[in-house]
Design a protein around this motif. Structure first.
Motif, mmCIF file in Angstrom:
data_model
loop_
_atom_site.group_PDB
_atom_site.id
_atom_site.type_symbol
_atom_site.label_atom_id
_atom_site.label_comp_id
_atom_site.label_asym_id
_atom_site.label_seq_id
_atom_site.Cartn_x
_atom_site.Cartn_y
_atom_site.Cartn_z
ATOM 1 N N ILE A 6 0.846 -1.203 0.000
ATOM 2 C CA ILE A 6 0.000 0.000 0.000
ATOM 3 C C ILE A 6 0.878 1.248 0.000
ATOM 4 C CG2 ILE A 6 -1.766 1.301 1.248
ATOM 5 C CD1 ILE A 6 -2.833 -1.400 2.300
ATOM 6 N N ARG A 7 1.913 1.231 0.800
ATOM 7 C CA ARG A 7 2.846 2.369 0.855
ATOM 8 C C ARG A 7 3.448 2.641 -0.521
ATOM 9 N NH1 ARG A 7 8.085 2.154 4.815
ATOM 10 N NH2 ARG A 7 8.643 4.335 4.777
ATOM 11 N N SER A 8 3.826 1.609 -1.238
ATOM 12 C CA SER A 8 4.429 1.799 -2.562
ATOM 13 C C SER A 8 3.424 2.365 -3.562
ATOM 14 C CB SER A 8 5.038 0.492 -3.083
ATOM 15 O OG SER A 8 4.048 -0.430 -3.450
ATOM 16 N N LEU A 9 2.150 2.011 -3.420
ATOM 17 C CA LEU A 9 1.118 2.582 -4.294
ATOM 18 C C LEU A 9 0.964 4.086 -4.051
ATOM 19 C CD1 LEU A 9 -1.585 -0.225 -4.143
ATOM 20 C CD2 LEU A 9 -0.131 0.378 -6.099
ATOM 21 N N TYR A 10 0.969 4.497 -2.786
ATOM 22 C CA TYR A 10 0.907 5.930 -2.485
ATOM 23 C C TYR A 10 2.115 6.659 -3.072
ATOM 24 C CZ TYR A 10 -3.092 5.682 0.661
ATOM 25 O OH TYR A 10 -4.350 5.518 1.175
ATOM 26 N N ASN A 11 3.304 6.116 -2.884
ATOM 27 C CA ASN A 11 4.503 6.752 -3.417
ATOM 28 C C ASN A 11 4.441 6.839 -4.940
ATOM 29 O OD1 ASN A 11 6.450 7.564 -1.316
ATOM 30 N ND2 ASN A 11 6.187 5.461 -0.661
ATOM 31 N N ARG A 12 4.059 5.764 -5.580
ATOM 32 C CA ARG A 12 3.955 5.761 -7.044
ATOM 33 C C ARG A 12 2.995 6.833 -7.527
ATOM 34 N NH1 ARG A 12 0.480 1.129 -9.680
ATOM 35 N NH2 ARG A 12 -1.083 2.565 -8.867
ATOM 36 N N ALA A 130 -7.463 4.732 -3.913
ATOM 37 C CA ALA A 130 -8.389 4.766 -5.055
ATOM 38 C C ALA A 130 -8.910 6.196 -5.271
ATOM 39 C CB ALA A 130 -9.548 3.797 -4.827
ATOM 40 N N HIS A 131 -9.188 6.907 -4.194
ATOM 41 C CA HIS A 131 -9.614 8.306 -4.264
ATOM 42 C C HIS A 131 -8.519 9.163 -4.898
ATOM 43 C CE1 HIS A 131 -9.971 12.367 -2.338
ATOM 44 N NE2 HIS A 131 -11.216 12.238 -2.762
ATOM 45 N N GLY A 137 -6.542 10.912 -12.305
ATOM 46 C CA GLY A 137 -7.084 10.779 -13.660
ATOM 47 C C GLY A 137 -7.771 12.059 -14.110
ATOM 48 N N GLN A 138 -8.510 12.702 -13.212
ATOM 49 C CA GLN A 138 -9.153 13.968 -13.557
ATOM 50 C C GLN A 138 -8.111 15.027 -13.903
ATOM 51 O OE1 GLN A 138 -11.522 14.557 -9.959
ATOM 52 N NE2 GLN A 138 -13.383 14.362 -11.206
ATOM 53 N N ILE A 139 -7.038 15.073 -13.143
ATOM 54 C CA ILE A 139 -5.986 16.061 -13.392
ATOM 55 C C ILE A 139 -5.322 15.800 -14.744
ATOM 56 C CG2 ILE A 139 -3.708 16.861 -12.602
ATOM 57 C CD1 ILE A 139 -4.833 16.469 -9.694
ATOM 58 N N ASN A 140 -5.065 14.549 -15.064
ATOM 59 C CA ASN A 140 -4.473 14.211 -16.350
ATOM 60 C C ASN A 140 -5.388 14.669 -17.486
ATOM 61 O OD1 ASN A 140 -4.585 11.919 -18.653
ATOM 62 N ND2 ASN A 140 -2.457 12.311 -18.028
ATOM 63 N N TYR A 141 -6.664 14.414 -17.348
ATOM 64 C CA TYR A 141 -7.635 14.817 -18.370
ATOM 65 C C TYR A 141 -7.729 16.338 -18.445
ATOM 66 C CZ TYR A 141 -11.758 14.055 -21.306
ATOM 67 O OH TYR A 141 -12.637 14.021 -22.345
ATOM 68 N N HIS A 142 -7.753 16.988 -17.287
ATOM 69 C CA HIS A 142 -7.793 18.455 -17.213
ATOM 70 C C HIS A 142 -6.607 19.042 -17.984
ATOM 71 C CE1 HIS A 142 -6.851 22.382 -15.341
ATOM 72 N NE2 HIS A 142 -8.153 22.489 -15.137
ATOM 73 N N ARG A 143 -5.415 18.504 -17.739
ATOM 74 C CA ARG A 143 -4.221 19.018 -18.410
ATOM 75 C C ARG A 143 -4.309 18.851 -19.917
ATOM 76 N NH1 ARG A 143 -0.090 16.570 -20.381
ATOM 77 N NH2 ARG A 143 -0.424 14.621 -19.243
ATOM 78 N N ARG A 144 -4.754 17.696 -20.362
ATOM 79 C CA ARG A 144 -4.819 17.458 -21.813
ATOM 80 C C ARG A 144 -5.897 18.278 -22.483
ATOM 81 N NH1 ARG A 144 -6.053 12.226 -22.739
ATOM 82 N NH2 ARG A 144 -6.500 11.720 -20.594
ATOM 83 N N LEU A 145 -6.954 18.629 -21.770
ATOM 84 C CA LEU A 145 -8.023 19.444 -22.349
ATOM 85 C C LEU A 145 -7.767 20.944 -22.272
ATOM 86 C CD1 LEU A 145 -11.314 17.743 -21.079
ATOM 87 C CD2 LEU A 145 -10.544 17.942 -23.443
ATOM 88 N N LEU A 146 -7.234 21.398 -21.158
ATOM 89 C CA LEU A 146 -7.208 22.835 -20.908
ATOM 90 C C LEU A 146 -5.828 23.475 -20.906
ATOM 91 C CD1 LEU A 146 -9.947 23.063 -18.116
ATOM 92 C CD2 LEU A 146 -10.209 23.329 -20.586
ATOM 93 N N ASP A 147 -4.776 22.694 -20.982
ATOM 94 C CA ASP A 147 -3.424 23.280 -20.986
ATOM 95 C C ASP A 147 -3.000 23.525 -22.440
ATOM 96 O OD1 ASP A 147 -1.028 24.245 -19.864
ATOM 97 O OD2 ASP A 147 -0.060 22.311 -20.150
#
Length: 148
Positions: A6-12, A130-131, A137-147
């Motif tokens: 779990i710790r490695s998932l947070y770091n990743r 998961a949150h 994912g929203q941030i990635n989409y935001h960047r590709r749409l609005l940057d």
């Protein structure tokens, strides 16, 4: 074993969050919204940092962090460098808290009732990652749409 996984998932995923914020070509676009995109990437970063520091830092690590959730969505125009510092500090906090957690601790009841019923700490930590990924994912989409 599960603690380290779990710790490695947070770091990743916190490193991915940092990379997403660094990938914005125009820093001002971190705070951009659109008619169908209510939250900016900057506000989502503040929300994720606040969420993790509250639920992991405060309730598992006794960090003393005091969450101000309203500010996570109302603050604007924080410099990219400061957002990155907040992500890095959150990553360090998670490493520190997880270094103190045993496998036994994960099976204990999480110290706060969040979803109207008790749950184990490992269940809630998996929910929180998961949150994090949902908003990443929203941030990635935001960047590709609005940057642009």
């Amino acid at each position: 074993m599960i603690t380290e996984s779990i710790r490695s998932l947070y770091n990743r995923d916190l490193n991915k969050l940092k990379a997403e914020i660094e990938a914005y070509q125009n820093e001002e676009n971190l705070w951009k919204t659109d008619k169908n995109i209510a939250n900016s990437a900057g506000n989502l970063v503040l929300h994720l940092v606040g969420n993790l520091n509250h639920f992991i830092g405060t309730h598992l690590g006794n960090s003393g962090y005091v969450r101000q959730r309203d500010l996570e969505f109302s603050l604007k125009d924080i410099p990219r460098a400061e957002l990155i510092e907040k992500i890095e500090a959150t990553t360090a906090m998670i490493d520190s808290v997880f270094a103190q957690l045993s496998e036994e601790d994960l099976k204990k009841e999480y110290p706060l009732v969040v979803f109207e019923r008790a749950m184990t700490t490992d269940y809630f930590l998996i929910h929180l990652v998961a949150h994090l990924d949902y908003h990443l994912g929203q941030i990635n989409y935001h960047r590709r749409l609005l940057d642009i």
